[in-house]
Design an enzyme around this catalytic site. Structure first.
Site, short mmCIF file in Angstrom:
data_model
loop_
_atom_site.label_atom_id
_atom_site.label_comp_id
_atom_site.label_asym_id
_atom_site.label_seq_id
_atom_site.Cartn_x
_atom_site.Cartn_y
_atom_site.Cartn_z
N TYR A 141 8.65 -7.90 -3.01
CA TYR A 141 7.86 -8.20 -1.81
C TYR A 141 6.53 -7.48 -1.92
CZ TYR A 141 6.48 -8.19 3.14
OH TYR A 141 5.80 -8.34 4.33
N ASP A 236 2.71 -2.61 -7.75
CA ASP A 236 2.76 -2.45 -6.30
C ASP A 236 3.64 -1.23 -6.01
OD1 ASP A 236 3.16 -2.47 -3.61
OD2 ASP A 236 3.69 -4.60 -3.47
N LYS A 264 2.47 3.04 2.84
CA LYS A 264 3.61 3.83 3.34
C LYS A 264 3.36 5.34 3.28
CE LYS A 264 6.64 -0.01 3.41
NZ LYS A 264 6.81 -1.14 2.52
#
Ligand SMILES: *Cc1c(COP(=O)(O)O)cnc(C)c1O
Length: 428
Positions: A141, A236, A264
């Site tokens: 994702y 990522d 994050k």
């Protein structure tokens, strides 16, 4: 106010009652908990129920909630202004800190989410290579970027079909989706289409289909194959950045991608993302170069302050070995409880992140993840929730521990898991 009442109220004014789909508990059933406050390893819902939090805002809260140093820094900054829309020294320090920590990042831009980071990295890769096609892997994702919301049909590699409505087929078809951990599929694809591939984007540890580790050699081969075909490699690291060690997963395995996306943890709970890498590629960004990218709140002083405080503590205290040890003890105990209850469980773990799968076989691919017993996870989730342990409300998400989770607390989680596994086996 009760959770159920709030959920009804929310559904009248917010689609499905939530601002991000997994929060709606659809994968596990039941009523989402509306969180009133959090402290250290705990969440408290609007009814006053307390939970040991193993979701940690989906990763960012690696120091637990309300770390006093982070809170102090943010409060002090609030008194100095929340947004200027002009450069600050804070951003310079943040960029320096990221470049110093992550070996492949020479220059970096701050954005406000992981989605913005991947979207911008891909635009940049397409501009740099003058190619359009982006390769991603099944089950990885990368935020809700139009062209990345695609996955393959069963098994075989296919050109993208939109995974969501609202994405034009033309946009989805600029992505190709390959199976994660299958280097032969990538090799074959690149042999045929390599000259059209701008970039291959990958979560170096897949953290959005539970946790699936890269097989030995997978990332190394990815690096080699992309280089051979003149395509960029984008890691990522929105989840893995600053998670398993201070420099990100790339530092652990000694691989240098061309571009890296962060998010994050680097925001310490505030909305921050970043993308960075080789300075010759980053030079294409406006105003120096032709690739437009911008943000009214990019590098926001409040968000950057929370991030700087968080990274500062991680650097100073280097808690990574301790976190990995805590999680190893916890997951070993959960595995043992499952075994003695006769329940098939497979755990993947690295650093402070783990995936718990109700599966007979090891989980190494997207197909393995899909073959897991999602209903068993849902039952386990609710049994644990009733005992005050907050796991991700979906079988396809990671479990995290923070520096605020003490050994005693994790022993209590393990004891709860033991009781829940026993109950699960009785129901079978
Ligand atoms: C969470 C996540 C994103 C998206 O970040 P947002 O801040 O939710 O937009 C992108 N990539 C990975 C690997 C993620 O885990």
């Amino acid at each position: 106010m009760k959770n159920a009442e709030l959920f009804e109220r929310a559904k009248k004014r917010i689609p499905s009652g939530v601002n991000s789909p997994v929060r709606a508990f659809r994968k596990v059933g039941g009523t989402p908990r509306f969180i009133r406050e959090a402290l250290g390893p705990y969440l408290v819902d609007c009814e006053g129920n307390r939970y040991i939090d193993l979701v940690l805002s989906w990763g960012p809260m690696i120091l637990g909630h309300c770390h006093p140093e982070v809170v102090d820094a943010v409060i002090r900054q609030a008194g100095k202004g929340m947004s200027f829309g002009a450069p600050t020294e804070l951003e310079v320090r943040m960029a320096e800190q990221i470049c110093e920590a992550v070996p492949s990042i020479e220059k970096v831009r701050l954005v406000s989410s992981g989605t913005e980071a991947t979207m911008s990295a891909i635009r940049l890769a397409r501009a740099f290579t003058s190619r359009d096609l982006v390769v991603k892997f099944e089950g990885c994702y990368h935020g809700h970027v139009d062209s990345l919301l695609v996955r393959a049909g069963s098994g075989a590699l296919t050109f993208g079909v939109p995974d969501t409505s609202g994405v034009p087929r033309e946009i989805a078809s600029t992505s190709a989706v390959l199976p994660y951990n299958d280097i032969e599929a990538l090799r074959a694809f690149m042999a045929e289409h390599g000259v059209r591939v701008a970039a291959v984007i990958v979560e170096p540890v897949a953290g959005n289909m539970g946790v699936v580790l890269p097989k030995a050699g997978f990332l190394e081969e990815l690096r080699r194959i992309t280089r051979d075909h003149g395509a960029l490699l984008i890691f990522d690291e929105v989840i893995t950045g600053f998670r398993c060690c201070y420099g990100g997963y790339q530092d652990m395995v000694g691989i240098r991608p061309d571009l890296t996306c962060l998010g994050k943890i680097i925001g310490g709970g505030m909305p921050v993302g970043a993308f960075g890498g080789r300075s010759d590629i980053m030079a294409l960004l406006a105003p120096e170069g032709p690739v437009y990218q911008a943000g009214t709140l990019a590098g926001n002083p409040m968000a950057v302050t929370a991030g700087l405080a968080t990274l500062g503590i991680l650097k100073r205290e280097n808690p990574y070995a301790g976190l990995a040890h805590s999680l190893e003890v916890l997951t070993a105990s959960v595995e043992e409880s499952a075994r003695s209850a006769g329940i098939a469980l497979s755990v993947n773990r690295v650093g402070s992140m783990a995936g718990i799968f109700f599966s007979e076989r090891p989980v190494e691919t997207f197909d393995d993840v899909m073959a897991c017993d999602a209903a068993a996870y849902a039952r386990f989730f609710h049994l644990m929730l009733d005992r005050g342990v907050y796991l991700a409300p979906s079988p396809y998400e990671a479990l995290f521990v923070s520096t605020a989770h003490t050994a005693d607390m994790l022993d209590a989680v393990a004891a709860s898991a033991r009781a829940c596994m026993a109950m699960l086996s009785e129901r079978v």
